[in-house]
Design an enzyme around this catalytic site. Sequence first.
Site, PDB file in Angstrom:
ATOM      1  N   GLU A 118     -28.560  94.530 -17.154  1.00  0.00           N
ATOM      2  CA  GLU A 118     -27.458  94.366 -16.209  1.00  0.00           C
ATOM      3  C   GLU A 118     -26.608  95.628 -16.268  1.00  0.00           C
ATOM      4  OE1 GLU A 118     -28.647  90.297 -17.517  1.00  0.00           O
ATOM      5  OE2 GLU A 118     -27.814  91.945 -18.695  1.00  0.00           O
ATOM      6  N   TYR A 130     -31.403 104.563 -13.908  1.00  0.00           N
ATOM      7  CA  TYR A 130     -32.352 103.456 -14.004  1.00  0.00           C
ATOM      8  C   TYR A 130     -33.354 103.480 -12.849  1.00  0.00           C
ATOM      9  CZ  TYR A 130     -28.812 101.745 -17.302  1.00  0.00           C
ATOM     10  OH  TYR A 130     -27.914 101.625 -18.330  1.00  0.00           O
TER      11      TYR A 130
END
Length: 163
Positions: A118, A130
């Site tokens: 998260e 990411y």
Amino acid sequence: MGSMSVNQRTPGEVVQIDFMTLEDIPEVLAIERQSFTTPWSRQAYTSELRDNDRAHYLVARYKDAVIGYIGVWLIGGEGHITNVAVHPQWRNQGVGRLLLQAIEKLVSGFGGERLTLEVRVSNHVAQHLYRSMGFVGVGIRPGYYQDDHEDALIMWKEIDVEK
């Protein structure tokens, strides 16, 4: 784990990736306090290292100093990244990428097929990293963060098992 090089400040400088030990916690906490509005406590890290058999933590070390860290829980073929942070002086130099690559290799070595994490919806820098490593956004956790109730973007990555 062995050493891996990152974008170096000067030729020949190498960042080493090691398993986190209890002795690393003070340096990890210093980075944690500089990185997060609600940092984990010493007890949280101690408990993770001593008591949680699903938890694995790595540190990035330059010379003898911890310059970053990452943690993962291995659950049912998945690696849930619990936290990742890099010392402010070492950001944007490849250390975060190196830590993510190392944790992916660790999870894969345990038979893991996926990674998840998260990230704050406002943290576009982390999201860019990411995504550049193959993570995709798959959903939102409303009000996930305790300090300000900001939403979290849930991101997943399928691990290439042929690596």
